[in-house]
Design a protein around this motif. Structure first.
Motif, PDB file in Angstrom:
ATOM      1  N   ALA A 143      26.880 -13.413  22.592  1.00 60.33           N
ATOM      2  CA  ALA A 143      26.791 -12.722  24.156  1.00 60.33           C
ATOM      3  C   ALA A 143      27.297 -13.174  25.121  1.00 60.33           C
ATOM      4  O   ALA A 143      28.063 -13.444  26.520  1.00 60.33           O
ATOM      5  N   VAL A 144      26.999 -14.689  25.451  1.00 66.09           N
ATOM      6  CA  VAL A 144      26.918 -15.565  26.574  1.00 66.09           C
ATOM      7  C   VAL A 144      28.931 -15.756  25.484  1.00 66.09           C
ATOM      8  O   VAL A 144      29.526 -16.576  26.732  1.00 66.09           O
ATOM      9  N   GLU A 145      28.775 -15.956  25.099  1.00 63.70           N
ATOM     10  CA  GLU A 145      30.427 -16.640  24.338  1.00 63.70           C
ATOM     11  C   GLU A 145      31.489 -15.240  24.755  1.00 63.70           C
ATOM     12  O   GLU A 145      32.613 -15.777  25.626  1.00 63.70           O
ATOM     13  N   ASN A 146      30.842 -14.336  24.901  1.00 62.61           N
ATOM     14  CA  ASN A 146      31.509 -12.997  25.124  1.00 62.61           C
ATOM     15  C   ASN A 146      31.795 -13.042  26.943  1.00 62.61           C
ATOM     16  O   ASN A 146      32.683 -12.780  27.420  1.00 62.61           O
ATOM     17  N   LEU A 147      30.825 -13.633  27.427  1.00 56.00           N
ATOM     18  CA  LEU A 147      30.774 -14.295  29.157  1.00 56.00           C
ATOM     19  C   LEU A 147      32.108 -14.909  29.249  1.00 56.00           C
ATOM     20  O   LEU A 147      32.716 -15.103  30.560  1.00 56.00           O
ATOM     21  N   GLU A 148      32.236 -15.996  28.919  1.00 52.61           N
ATOM     22  CA  GLU A 148      32.695 -17.143  28.980  1.00 52.61           C
ATOM     23  C   GLU A 148      34.238 -16.444  28.828  1.00 52.61           C
ATOM     24  O   GLU A 148      35.281 -17.934  29.159  1.00 52.61           O
ATOM     25  N   ARG A 149      34.716 -16.174  27.779  1.00 53.61           N
ATOM     26  CA  ARG A 149      35.810 -15.847  27.299  1.00 53.61           C
ATOM     27  C   ARG A 149      36.437 -15.268  28.732  1.00 53.61           C
ATOM     28  O   ARG A 149      38.188 -15.709  28.657  1.00 53.61           O
ATOM     29  N   ARG A 150      35.631 -14.686  29.799  1.00 48.52           N
ATOM     30  CA  ARG A 150      37.054 -13.878  31.355  1.00 48.52           C
ATOM     31  C   ARG A 150      37.078 -15.214  31.288  1.00 48.52           C
ATOM     32  O   ARG A 150      37.891 -15.770  32.644  1.00 48.52           O
ATOM     33  N   LEU A 151      36.339 -16.420  31.193  1.00 53.79           N
ATOM     34  CA  LEU A 151      35.777 -17.521  32.278  1.00 53.79           C
ATOM     35  C   LEU A 151      37.289 -18.037  32.188  1.00 53.79           C
ATOM     36  O   LEU A 151      37.841 -19.822  32.708  1.00 53.79           O
ATOM     37  N   THR A 152      37.768 -18.506  30.793  1.00 59.55           N
ATOM     38  CA  THR A 152      38.919 -19.409  30.095  1.00 59.55           C
ATOM     39  C   THR A 152      40.202 -19.145  30.952  1.00 59.55           C
ATOM     40  O   THR A 152      40.990 -20.211  30.913  1.00 59.55           O
ATOM     41  N   TYR A 153      40.301 -18.330  31.383  1.00 59.69           N
ATOM     42  CA  TYR A 153      41.823 -18.561  32.309  1.00 59.69           C
ATOM     43  C   TYR A 153      41.967 -19.131  33.615  1.00 59.69           C
ATOM     44  O   TYR A 153      42.909 -19.802  33.531  1.00 59.69           O
ATOM     45  N   GLY A 154      40.632 -19.446  33.932  1.00 59.29           N
ATOM     46  CA  GLY A 154      40.971 -20.465  34.570  1.00 59.29           C
ATOM     47  C   GLY A 154      40.669 -21.969  34.745  1.00 59.29           C
ATOM     48  O   GLY A 154      40.553 -21.924  33.340  1.00 59.29           O
ATOM     49  N   ASP A 155      40.844 -22.446  35.670  1.00 57.81           N
ATOM     50  CA  ASP A 155      40.467 -23.603  35.496  1.00 57.81           C
ATOM     51  C   ASP A 155      38.901 -24.536  35.778  1.00 57.81           C
ATOM     52  O   ASP A 155      38.667 -25.070  36.831  1.00 57.81           O
ATOM     53  N   ILE A 156      38.108 -23.577  34.896  1.00 53.69           N
ATOM     54  CA  ILE A 156      36.969 -24.256  35.116  1.00 53.69           C
ATOM     55  C   ILE A 156      36.573 -24.968  33.590  1.00 53.69           C
ATOM     56  O   ILE A 156      36.770 -24.601  32.618  1.00 53.69           O
ATOM     57  N   SER A 157      35.707 -25.576  33.852  1.00 57.75           N
ATOM     58  CA  SER A 157      35.075 -26.620  32.830  1.00 57.75           C
ATOM     59  C   SER A 157      34.209 -25.701  32.091  1.00 57.75           C
ATOM     60  O   SER A 157      33.893 -25.235  32.159  1.00 57.75           O
ATOM     61  N   HIS A 158      34.500 -26.425  30.752  1.00 60.03           N
ATOM     62  CA  HIS A 158      32.970 -25.848  29.785  1.00 60.03           C
ATOM     63  C   HIS A 158      31.473 -25.739  30.286  1.00 60.03           C
ATOM     64  O   HIS A 158      31.377 -24.578  29.574  1.00 60.03           O
ATOM     65  N   ARG A 159      31.313 -26.787  30.318  1.00 56.67           N
ATOM     66  CA  ARG A 159      30.163 -26.520  31.255  1.00 56.67           C
ATOM     67  C   ARG A 159      29.404 -26.234  31.982  1.00 56.67           C
ATOM     68  O   ARG A 159      28.994 -24.828  32.637  1.00 56.67           O
ATOM     69  N   GLU A 160      30.903 -25.405  32.996  1.00 59.31           N
ATOM     70  CA  GLU A 160      30.434 -24.624  34.110  1.00 59.31           C
ATOM     71  C   GLU A 160      30.472 -22.998  33.962  1.00 59.31           C
ATOM     72  O   GLU A 160      29.929 -22.515  34.192  1.00 59.31           O
TER      73      GLU A 160
END
Length: 90
Positions: free
Chosen positions: A34-51
């Motif tokens: 579930a958390v990885e599914n949510l993270e996937r949408r955030l990979t397109y921005g300039d956001i660190s993995h931790r954030e």
């Protein structure tokens, strides 16, 4: 006489900021948590993995699924899958 209301740009901003869709199939990737599914949408921005991880976990907290963060979609009920879809960032 001009119609009263929001212009085209205003309607677009309204839709982008306040409206969303939850599809019947939830569009989750089957082999990711579930958390990885949510993270996937955030990979397109300039956001660190931790954030990305922190934001995804907070979104799960908001929908009451923090304890299920590392479960795959097949391990979640239909309602839980729907809440993961709702928690996705815009």
């Amino acid at each position: 006489m001009k119609p009263v209301g929001i212009d085209r740009t205003g309607r677009g901003l309204l839709r982008r900021r306040f409206l969303g869709f939850v599809f019947q199939g939830f569009n989750s990737t089957a082999r990711t948590s579930a958390v990885e599914n949510l993270e996937r949408r955030l990979t397109y921005g300039d956001i660190s993995h931790r954030e990305r991880r922190e934001k995804a976990l907070m979104a799960l907290v908001h929908v009451g699924l923090r304890a299920r963060a590392h479960h795959q979609p097949s391990e979640l009920t239909g309602g839980q899958q729907q809440r993961v879809a709702i928690a996705r960032p815009p």
